[in-house]
Design a protein around this motif. Structure first.
Motif, PDB file in Angstrom:
ATOM      1  N   HIS A 298     -22.216  64.118  66.099  1.00  0.00           N
ATOM      2  CA  HIS A 298     -22.758  62.812  65.739  1.00  0.00           C
ATOM      3  C   HIS A 298     -22.873  61.956  66.991  1.00  0.00           C
ATOM      4  O   HIS A 298     -22.244  62.230  68.012  1.00  0.00           O
ATOM      5  N   ILE A 299     -23.702  60.934  66.898  1.00  0.00           N
ATOM      6  CA  ILE A 299     -23.978  60.047  68.026  1.00  0.00           C
ATOM      7  C   ILE A 299     -23.616  58.633  67.619  1.00  0.00           C
ATOM      8  O   ILE A 299     -23.998  58.172  66.543  1.00  0.00           O
ATOM      9  N   GLU A 300     -22.849  57.975  68.479  1.00  0.00           N
ATOM     10  CA  GLU A 300     -22.421  56.594  68.219  1.00  0.00           C
ATOM     11  C   GLU A 300     -22.932  55.690  69.338  1.00  0.00           C
ATOM     12  O   GLU A 300     -22.807  56.042  70.514  1.00  0.00           O
ATOM     13  N   PRO A 301     -23.478  54.529  69.002  1.00  0.00           N
ATOM     14  CA  PRO A 301     -23.852  53.575  70.055  1.00  0.00           C
ATOM     15  C   PRO A 301     -22.597  52.971  70.687  1.00  0.00           C
ATOM     16  O   PRO A 301     -21.562  52.834  70.030  1.00  0.00           O
ATOM     17  N   THR A 302     -22.678  52.635  71.961  1.00  0.00           N
ATOM     18  CA  THR A 302     -21.563  51.967  72.627  1.00  0.00           C
ATOM     19  C   THR A 302     -21.845  50.465  72.680  1.00  0.00           C
ATOM     20  O   THR A 302     -23.015  50.057  72.634  1.00  0.00           O
ATOM     21  N   PRO A 303     -20.815  49.639  72.777  1.00  0.00           N
ATOM     22  CA  PRO A 303     -21.035  48.190  72.870  1.00  0.00           C
ATOM     23  C   PRO A 303     -21.864  47.793  74.093  1.00  0.00           C
ATOM     24  O   PRO A 303     -22.544  46.783  74.082  1.00  0.00           O
ATOM     25  N   GLU A 304     -21.838  48.632  75.139  1.00  0.00           N
ATOM     26  CA  GLU A 304     -22.566  48.330  76.371  1.00  0.00           C
ATOM     27  C   GLU A 304     -24.037  48.712  76.294  1.00  0.00           C
ATOM     28  O   GLU A 304     -24.792  48.502  77.241  1.00  0.00           O
ATOM     29  N   GLY A 305     -24.458  49.336  75.192  1.00  0.00           N
ATOM     30  CA  GLY A 305     -25.862  49.700  75.039  1.00  0.00           C
ATOM     31  C   GLY A 305     -26.159  51.171  75.287  1.00  0.00           C
ATOM     32  O   GLY A 305     -27.316  51.576  75.231  1.00  0.00           O
ATOM     33  N   GLY A 306     -25.156  51.967  75.544  1.00  0.00           N
ATOM     34  CA  GLY A 306     -25.356  53.395  75.730  1.00  0.00           C
ATOM     35  C   GLY A 306     -25.043  54.143  74.445  1.00  0.00           C
ATOM     36  O   GLY A 306     -25.186  53.609  73.349  1.00  0.00           O
ATOM     37  N   LYS A 307     -24.600  55.391  74.613  1.00  0.00           N
ATOM     38  CA  LYS A 307     -24.251  56.196  73.445  1.00  0.00           C
ATOM     39  C   LYS A 307     -23.107  57.129  73.790  1.00  0.00           C
ATOM     40  O   LYS A 307     -22.857  57.442  74.957  1.00  0.00           O
ATOM     41  N   THR A 308     -22.430  57.588  72.760  1.00  0.00           N
ATOM     42  CA  THR A 308     -21.439  58.637  72.873  1.00  0.00           C
ATOM     43  C   THR A 308     -21.841  59.753  71.927  1.00  0.00           C
ATOM     44  O   THR A 308     -22.073  59.514  70.746  1.00  0.00           O
ATOM     45  N   ILE A 309     -21.961  60.945  72.480  1.00  0.00           N
ATOM     46  CA  ILE A 309     -22.222  62.128  71.658  1.00  0.00           C
ATOM     47  C   ILE A 309     -20.888  62.809  71.439  1.00  0.00           C
ATOM     48  O   ILE A 309     -20.181  63.142  72.395  1.00  0.00           O
ATOM     49  N   CYS A 310     -20.517  62.953  70.175  1.00  0.00           N
ATOM     50  CA  CYS A 310     -19.243  63.587  69.802  1.00  0.00           C
ATOM     51  C   CYS A 310     -19.536  64.891  69.075  1.00  0.00           C
ATOM     52  O   CYS A 310     -20.346  64.910  68.151  1.00  0.00           O
ATOM     53  N   ALA A 311     -18.865  65.934  69.506  1.00  0.00           N
ATOM     54  CA  ALA A 311     -19.021  67.246  68.875  1.00  0.00           C
ATOM     55  C   ALA A 311     -17.648  67.801  68.552  1.00  0.00           C
ATOM     56  O   ALA A 311     -16.705  67.624  69.325  1.00  0.00           O
ATOM     57  N   HIS A 312     -17.533  68.450  67.417  1.00  0.00           N
ATOM     58  CA  HIS A 312     -16.280  69.096  67.015  1.00  0.00           C
ATOM     59  C   HIS A 312     -16.433  70.594  67.234  1.00  0.00           C
ATOM     60  O   HIS A 312     -17.325  71.219  66.651  1.00  0.00           O
ATOM     61  N   SER A 313     -15.576  71.134  68.063  1.00  0.00           N
ATOM     62  CA  SER A 313     -15.605  72.558  68.364  1.00  0.00           C
ATOM     63  C   SER A 313     -14.402  73.233  67.726  1.00  0.00           C
ATOM     64  O   SER A 313     -13.285  72.715  67.800  1.00  0.00           O
ATOM     65  N   PRO A 314     -14.605  74.379  67.088  1.00  0.00           N
ATOM     66  CA  PRO A 314     -13.470  75.057  66.457  1.00  0.00           C
ATOM     67  C   PRO A 314     -12.358  75.330  67.465  1.00  0.00           C
ATOM     68  O   PRO A 314     -12.603  75.665  68.615  1.00  0.00           O
ATOM     69  N   TRP A 315     -11.135  75.190  67.016  1.00  0.00           N
ATOM     70  CA  TRP A 315      -9.967  75.522  67.834  1.00  0.00           C
ATOM     71  C   TRP A 315      -9.047  76.377  67.020  1.00  0.00           C
ATOM     72  O   TRP A 315      -8.482  77.302  67.284  1.00  0.00           O
TER      73      TRP A 315
ATOM     74  N   ASN B  38     -12.917  80.585  71.531  1.00  0.00           N
ATOM     75  CA  ASN B  38     -13.112  79.161  71.261  1.00  0.00           C
ATOM     76  C   ASN B  38     -13.079  78.328  72.536  1.00  0.00           C
ATOM     77  O   ASN B  38     -13.827  77.355  72.666  1.00  0.00           O
ATOM     78  N   ALA B  39     -12.222  78.695  73.475  1.00  0.00           N
ATOM     79  CA  ALA B  39     -12.143  77.952  74.740  1.00  0.00           C
ATOM     80  C   ALA B  39     -13.458  78.063  75.512  1.00  0.00           C
ATOM     81  O   ALA B  39     -13.922  77.080  76.105  1.00  0.00           O
ATOM     82  N   ASP B  40     -14.072  79.245  75.505  1.00  0.00           N
ATOM     83  CA  ASP B  40     -15.356  79.412  76.189  1.00  0.00           C
ATOM     84  C   ASP B  40     -16.432  78.533  75.562  1.00  0.00           C
ATOM     85  O   ASP B  40     -17.255  77.947  76.268  1.00  0.00           O
TER      86      ASP B  40
END
Length: 131
Positions: A114-131, A42-44
């Motif tokens: 999932h992808i979230e817009p940022t208040p500054e006009g960019g984006k944040t890509i969030c991924a959930h990795s098994p642990w 999982n760490a890899d």
């Protein structure tokens, strides 16, 4: 023991990918002390996802980017924020080494993206990795 969290800007100069991987390794070490991963590999997987997301943020944007890692129940949240509002554009993988594998790899190694817009006009890509 407190839940490990990493919030770190990724420099555009020097060796940004190395800096992100080193910070991720240190985070994973702390996370393993709080709760060992269900599988050693999982760490890899986390390291690969971080490398792909950071590489893409640096390759496809001109502004700064930041890395956020956080341990949750059965997964690690991996978030990379950049200055572009454009979501990743999947493309067919190329066997000549010219790319196209990153987004496939991210989606294969994670359980949720999932992808979230940022208040500054960019984006944040969030991924959930098994642990």
């Amino acid at each position: 023991m407190t839940t490990p969290v990493l919030d770190q800007p990724v420099p555009r100069s020097g060796q940004p990918n190395t800096a992100a991987r080193d910070a991720t390794r240190a985070f994973l070490h702390r996370a393993a002390h709080v709760r060992p991963p269900a599988h050693p590999s999982n760490a890899d997987g986390v390291l690969l996802v971080v490398a792909e997301l950071v590489t893409n943020a640096l390759r496809h944007t001109e502004g700064p980017c930041a890395l956020h890692l956080e341990l949750h129940g059965d997964h690690l949240e991996i978030c990379v924020t950049d200055t572009s509002p454009c979501p990743p554009q999947p493309r067919p993988p190329h066997t000549d080494g010219s790319g196209g594998w990153g987004w496939l790899l991210i989606n294969r190694l994670t359980t949720h993206v999932h992808i979230e817009p940022t208040p500054e006009g960019g984006k944040t890509i969030c991924a959930h990795s098994p642990w």
